[in-house]
Design an enzyme around this catalytic site. Structure first.
Site, mmCIF file in Angstrom:
data_model
loop_
_atom_site.group_PDB
_atom_site.id
_atom_site.type_symbol
_atom_site.label_atom_id
_atom_site.label_comp_id
_atom_site.label_asym_id
_atom_site.label_seq_id
_atom_site.Cartn_x
_atom_site.Cartn_y
_atom_site.Cartn_z
ATOM 1 N N SER A 274 23.916 5.109 31.391
ATOM 2 C CA SER A 274 22.915 3.831 32.269
ATOM 3 C C SER A 274 22.584 3.160 31.226
ATOM 4 O O SER A 274 22.018 2.370 31.599
ATOM 5 C CB SER A 274 21.716 5.319 32.751
ATOM 6 N N ASP B 297 11.026 4.379 33.388
ATOM 7 C CA ASP B 297 11.608 4.957 33.862
ATOM 8 C C ASP B 297 11.756 6.010 32.458
ATOM 9 O O ASP B 297 11.334 6.159 31.351
ATOM 10 C CB ASP B 297 13.097 5.678 34.591
ATOM 11 N N HIS C 212 14.940 5.228 30.214
ATOM 12 C CA HIS C 212 15.370 3.542 30.219
ATOM 13 C C HIS C 212 14.488 3.030 29.369
ATOM 14 O O HIS C 212 13.404 3.069 30.039
ATOM 15 C CB HIS C 212 15.986 3.182 30.907
#
Ligand SMILES: *[C@@H]1O[C@H](CO)[C@@H](O)[C@H](O)[C@H]1NC(C)=O
Ligand SMILES: *[C@@H]1O[C@H](CO)[C@@H](O)[C@H](O)[C@H]1NC(C)=O
Ligand SMILES: *[C@@H]1O[C@H](CO)[C@@H](O)[C@H](O)[C@H]1NC(C)=O
Ligand SMILES: *[C@@H]1O[C@H](CO)[C@@H](O)[C@H](O)[C@H]1NC(C)=O
Length: 357
Positions: A43, A321, A324
């Site tokens: 991610s 979040d 990240h």
């Protein structure tokens, strides 16, 4: 009108690029030193590959992308990712597109998929299954497509040899595997043996990538995962130093892998990008005021609550979040990786690696 808007955007964009880049970066090269970039990983680098996957690991809804021109695209942050910014530094006019909907693959594609890891098992708890191994298999398909476009295998080979390859994988082998509350892996392996296992698998993947023609390969180390809000919240405000220590074992081995004379991979130019080192000074350098709390309201799984209102002062937050970094941190990390000194990139920083013959 559309033209005017576009022109306005372009000039604002150029202005921002010019005004926000640290001065040690001398602006875009007029022609990128590499003809394309291929991105593999998780991610940190995902730019939309998970959008249609049956996984909880998604960022294709607001408030993700709140500061991004195209809105929520599947990037796990409020704006650009590290690889988006690196593409700009390298002189590309566009970001490297996600493989799932890339219209033009002639400047490379991005295969990165949130929750994926080096091991096939990692991230399966969230449903994802675009592992590093699977990403390499899809690269094989890309190469067939490129051969059709370029007309010959020799031309494709030569192109692939000159491209830059970026790998950001390994975080989820810790986050979504070894350090899950219940983990069979943790019962089977000590942190040392687990790091060994990951590096053995990783080096096999690199061998496959090399077989596909990759030569300039940047291996991104892991950050201080033990300090992400996810863990800090669970441990009463302090970092999980046991996790940081385990990750350091992985990073040391990855750095060694990138720096060992590699007789089996003739002409390969590997480099290790020390994300821990690059990000260590970022909070104070950027004057961040919140380093242990997510900017957006989060779900139990650590991702932003759908359509929630995030913090307003996003440039003061380290994390968007629970996992990240924010765009401002991604920018600083990209700048750091591009022009890193020998402590933070060995043997090459991204600028030098890209310019190698
Ligand atoms: C993910 O796994 C599911 C179920 O096993 C499968 O149907 C799907 O094709 C897989 N997706 C990818 C991208 O591999
Ligand atoms: C956090 O604090 C609570 C209450 O003081 C305590 O029960 C718990 O063990 C602490 N957890 C950690 C991981 O330190
Ligand atoms: C990376 O940077 C950190 C912090 O400067 C340093 O402690 C570490 O030795 C460096 N190398 C590796 C392989 O992580
Ligand atoms: C980060 O970099 C991108 C691309 O250069 C730029 O558009 C954006 O404004 C920057 N964001 C911040 C917060 O500096």
């Amino acid at each position: 009108m559309a033209h005017l808007t576009k022109l306005l955007f372009v000039s604002i964009f150029v202005f921002f690029v010019a005004s926000n880049m640290p001065c040690r970066v001398q602006g875009q090269p007029p022609v990128p030193p590499v003809p394309g970039v291929f991105v593999f990983g998780d991610s940190i680098s995902d730019v939309g590959n998970n959008n249609e996957l049956p996984t909880q690991s998604k960022a294709d809804y607001p408030p993700y992308g709140i500061d991004y021109y195209w809105g929520p695209t599947g990037r796990f942050t409020n704006g650009a990712t590290i690889v988006d910014v690196l593409a700009i530094y390298l002189g590309f006019k566009q970001v490297i597109p996600p493989v799932v909907n890339a219209k033009d693959i002639r400047q490379g594609v991005n295969y990165a998929s949130g929750a994926s890891g080096i091991l096939e098992l990692s991230g399966k708890n969230l449903g994802a299954n675009f592992s590093f191994k699977k990403q390499l298999a899809i690269h094989g398909i890309t190469i067939s497509r490129l051969t059709a476009i370029m007309g010959s295998e020799a031309a494709t080979r030569s192109f692939l040899n000159k491209c830059l390859y970026i790998v950001t994988s390994g975080s989820n082998d810790y986050l979504q595997n070894y350090y899950l509350p219940v983990s069979a892996t943790r019962e089977l392996y000590t942190p040392e043996r687990f790091a060994d296992l990951l590096i053995t698998e990783y080096s096999q993947r690199i061998r496959v990538l090399y077989g596909y023609g990759a030569r300039k390969i940047a291996l991104f180390g892991l950050g201080r995962i033990g300090c992400i809000p996810r863990y800090v919240m669970q441990s009463n405000g302090s970092c999980r130093e046991d996790i940081n220590a385990a990750v350091r074992l992985f990073n040391d081995r990855l750095s060694a892998l990138a720096n060992e004379p590699n007789a089996n991979l003739p002409d390969a130019k590997l480099t290790y990008i020390n994300i821990t080192g690059i990000q260590s000074g970022v909070a104070s350098q950027l004057g961040l005021t919140v380093v242990d709390t997510a900017c957006c309201p989060t779900e139990r799984n650590g991702f932003c609550v759908r359509s929630s209102t995030p913090c307003g002062n996003r440039n003061e937050y380290l994390f968007f979040d629970e996992y990240h970094p924010t765009e401002v941190v991604n920018n600083a990390t990209a700048a750091g990786a591009y022009d890193a000194g020998p402590m933070d990139a060995s043997p090459y920083n991204i600028r030098t690696l890209a310019q190698l013959p």
